[in-house]
Write an enzyme that holds these catalytic residues in place. Structure first.
Site, PDB file in Angstrom:
ATOM      1  N   ASP A 195       0.840  -1.214   0.000  1.00  6.88           N
ATOM      2  CA  ASP A 195       0.000   0.000   0.000  1.00  6.88           C
ATOM      3  C   ASP A 195       0.870   1.257   0.000  1.00  6.88           C
ATOM      4  O   ASP A 195       1.996   1.250   0.518  1.00  6.88           O
ATOM      5  CB  ASP A 195      -0.919  -0.021   1.237  1.00  6.88           C
ATOM      6  CG  ASP A 195      -2.078   0.955   1.094  1.00  6.88           C
ATOM      7  OD1 ASP A 195      -2.370   1.393  -0.044  1.00  6.88           O
ATOM      8  OD2 ASP A 195      -2.686   1.293   2.131  1.00  6.88           O
TER       9      ASP A 195
ATOM     10  N   HIS B 189       2.189   3.312  -9.003  1.00  5.32           N
ATOM     11  CA  HIS B 189       1.980   1.884  -9.257  1.00  5.32           C
ATOM     12  C   HIS B 189       3.152   1.308 -10.056  1.00  5.32           C
ATOM     13  O   HIS B 189       3.580   0.184  -9.825  1.00  5.32           O
ATOM     14  CB  HIS B 189       0.657   1.656  -9.990  1.00  5.32           C
ATOM     15  CG  HIS B 189      -0.547   2.083  -9.207  1.00  5.32           C
ATOM     16  ND1 HIS B 189      -0.748   1.709  -7.895  1.00  5.32           N
ATOM     17  CD2 HIS B 189      -1.613   2.861  -9.530  1.00  5.32           C
ATOM     18  CE1 HIS B 189      -1.890   2.231  -7.447  1.00  5.32           C
ATOM     19  NE2 HIS B 189      -2.426   2.942  -8.421  1.00  5.32           N
TER      20      HIS B 189
ATOM     21  N   LEU C 273      11.099 -20.334  -5.258  1.00  2.00           N
ATOM     22  CA  LEU C 273      10.070 -19.604  -4.508  1.00  2.00           C
ATOM     23  C   LEU C 273       8.734 -19.598  -5.252  1.00  2.00           C
ATOM     24  O   LEU C 273       8.693 -19.520  -6.479  1.00  2.00           O
ATOM     25  CB  LEU C 273      10.565 -18.167  -4.298  1.00  2.00           C
ATOM     26  CG  LEU C 273       9.686 -17.239  -3.466  1.00  2.00           C
ATOM     27  CD1 LEU C 273      10.558 -16.355  -2.584  1.00  2.00           C
ATOM     28  CD2 LEU C 273       8.834 -16.343  -4.351  1.00  2.00           C
TER      29      LEU C 273
HETATM   30  C1  IPE Z   1      -5.398  -2.804  -0.117  1.00  6.73           C
HETATM   31  O1  IPE Z   1      -5.071  -1.471  -0.284  1.00  6.73           O
HETATM   32  C2  IPE Z   1      -5.398  -3.520  -1.438  1.00  6.73           C
HETATM   33  C3  IPE Z   1      -4.115  -3.609  -2.137  1.00  6.73           C
HETATM   34  C4  IPE Z   1      -2.945  -3.179  -1.712  1.00  6.73           C
HETATM   35  C5  IPE Z   1      -4.160  -4.264  -3.403  1.00  6.73           C
HETATM   36  P1  IPE Z   1      -6.180  -0.341  -0.377  1.00  6.73           P
HETATM   37  O2  IPE Z   1      -5.439   0.934  -0.523  1.00  6.73           O
HETATM   38  O3  IPE Z   1      -7.172  -0.663  -1.419  1.00  6.73           O
HETATM   39  O4  IPE Z   1      -6.887  -0.438   1.049  1.00  6.73           O
HETATM   40  P2  IPE Z   1      -7.847   0.592   1.796  1.00  6.73           P
HETATM   41  O5  IPE Z   1      -8.911   0.982   0.819  1.00  6.73           O
HETATM   42  O6  IPE Z   1      -7.023   1.770   2.188  1.00  6.73           O
HETATM   43  O7  IPE Z   1      -8.370  -0.156   2.985  1.00  6.73           O
HETATM   44  C1  IPE Z   2      -1.730   0.154  -3.331  1.00  8.79           C
HETATM   45  O1  IPE Z   2      -1.454   1.500  -3.373  1.00  8.79           O
HETATM   46  C2  IPE Z   2      -1.913  -0.447  -4.694  1.00  8.79           C
HETATM   47  C3  IPE Z   2      -3.298  -0.807  -5.034  1.00  8.79           C
HETATM   48  C4  IPE Z   2      -4.308  -0.798  -4.224  1.00  8.79           C
HETATM   49  C5  IPE Z   2      -3.529  -1.255  -6.395  1.00  8.79           C
HETATM   50  P1  IPE Z   2      -2.617   2.568  -3.329  1.00  8.79           P
HETATM   51  O2  IPE Z   2      -3.027   2.893  -4.731  1.00  8.79           O
HETATM   52  O3  IPE Z   2      -3.722   2.122  -2.450  1.00  8.79           O
HETATM   53  O4  IPE Z   2      -1.882   3.806  -2.696  1.00  8.79           O
HETATM   54  P2  IPE Z   2      -2.481   4.860  -1.670  1.00  8.79           P
HETATM   55  O5  IPE Z   2      -2.995   4.097  -0.498  1.00  8.79           O
HETATM   56  O6  IPE Z   2      -3.590   5.561  -2.396  1.00  8.79           O
HETATM   57  O7  IPE Z   2      -1.334   5.737  -1.363  1.00  8.79           O
HETATM   58 MG    MG Z   3      -4.133   2.407  -0.499  1.00  6.81          MG
END
Ligand code: IPE
Ligand code: IPE
Ligand code: MG
Length: 259
Positions: free
Chosen positions: A29, A46, A140
């Site tokens: 995240d 990303h 792995l």
């Molecule tokens: C969780 O992250 C899902 C992934 C990393 C793929 P999110 O950014 O979607 O989670 P929330 O919405 O903050 O809980």
């Molecule tokens: C996690 O990073 C990746 C996905 C959920 C695909 P985020 O896109 O949730 O990044 P933040 O939380 O908005 O910074």
């Molecule tokens: Mg996020």
């Protein structure tokens, strides 16, 4: 299994005589915020996140981790703006296409968990091809959770067992935690020993609800694209310092590890 996790009692592989988790599960995240902090569009975060995956995969393989599960796209991430979702799908396609040869060369076995039927036919094919190519690799295991939700996983397991009861194969009393454990994703692999969430949030966000029952949790503020070899070592260090009790007392566990 609700009692002894197989991972809790066997001696884990070790580097520098440190306890190393057999299975690491990560919520990657913070990509969006990483990009926003730089005044860039979220997709750049990303993209940088894919680079971080490479480093963490190498770090885990070098340390002797057997399974690395990465949460790439949750069943709730469809709620994001259409543009971000379609760019993420594109990135998933290109990253799979580009990386799979390298994974194969490195003896990595790739698996994808989640409701794959929700993706385009082209992406479904790319996933199936990548899994088939790397199927017999013995290094792995890299698991990508895509269109994955922990509730979906548990619900699907319940549906499978309900069907077997309906077919007269099982009785209601046959539905035990052990049987459920056989029906959820990754039933054939050790349960996660270490969970890592980057990006500063302390929540599970519908990740592996069943499988994480006895996993050690590690939360860090580091944003995923910044999660480097040192950050991984910090997580391993935290894991190594913990005593996993699986319901027992600390003294019992200490005595078990002496004998
Ligand atoms: C969780 O992250 C899902 C992934 C990393 C793929 P999110 O950014 O979607 O989670 P929330 O919405 O903050 O809980
Ligand atoms: C996690 O990073 C990746 C996905 C959920 C695909 P985020 O896109 O949730 O990044 P933040 O939380 O908005 O910074
Ligand atoms: Mg996020």
């Amino acid at each position: 299994m609700n009692g002894d996790s197989p991972t809790g009692t066997t001696a884990a592989a070790s580097t520098a005589s440190q306890k190393i988790p057999r299975h690491v599960a990560i919520i990657m995240d913070g990509n969006g915020r990483w990009a926003e902090k730089r005044g860039q569009p979220r997709i750049m975060g990303h993209r940088a996140g894919v680079e971080a995956v490479r480093g963490v995969l190498r770090g885990c393989a070098d340390a002797g981790v057997e399974v690395l599960t990465l949460f790439a796209f949750s069943s709730e991430n469809w709620r994001r703006p259409k543009k971000e979702v379609s760019l993420l799908m594109e990135l998933f396609m290109t990253a799979l296409g580009r990386e799979v040869k390298r994974l194969h060369k490195n003896n990595v076995r790739l698996r994808v968990i989640g409701d794959i039927a929700g993706f385009s036919k082209a992406l479904q094919k790319r996933i199936a091809d990548a899994e088939a190519l790397t199927h017999d690799n013995t290094g792995l295991t890299l698991v990508i959770a895509a269109n994955y939700g922990g509730r979906w996983d548990v619900t699907r397991a319940a549906q499978q067992l309900a069907q077997r009861v309906k077919d007269g194969e099982l009785t209601v009393a046959d539905i035990t935690p052990e049987r459920m454990a056989e029906c959820v994703s990754l039933a054939d692999l050790p349960e996660p020993d270490l969970f890592i969430r980057t990006g500063g949030e302390s929540r599970i966000s519908n990740f592996m609800l069943w499988q994480l029952a006895y996993t050690e949790m590690y939360f860090t503020d580091v944003l995923w694209p910044d999660f480097d070899a040192q950050a991984l070592q910090n997580a391993f260090g935290s894991f190594a310092s913990r005593q996993r009790r699986f319901g027992r007392t600390g003294q019992q566990v200490a005595e078990m590890s002496e004998s």
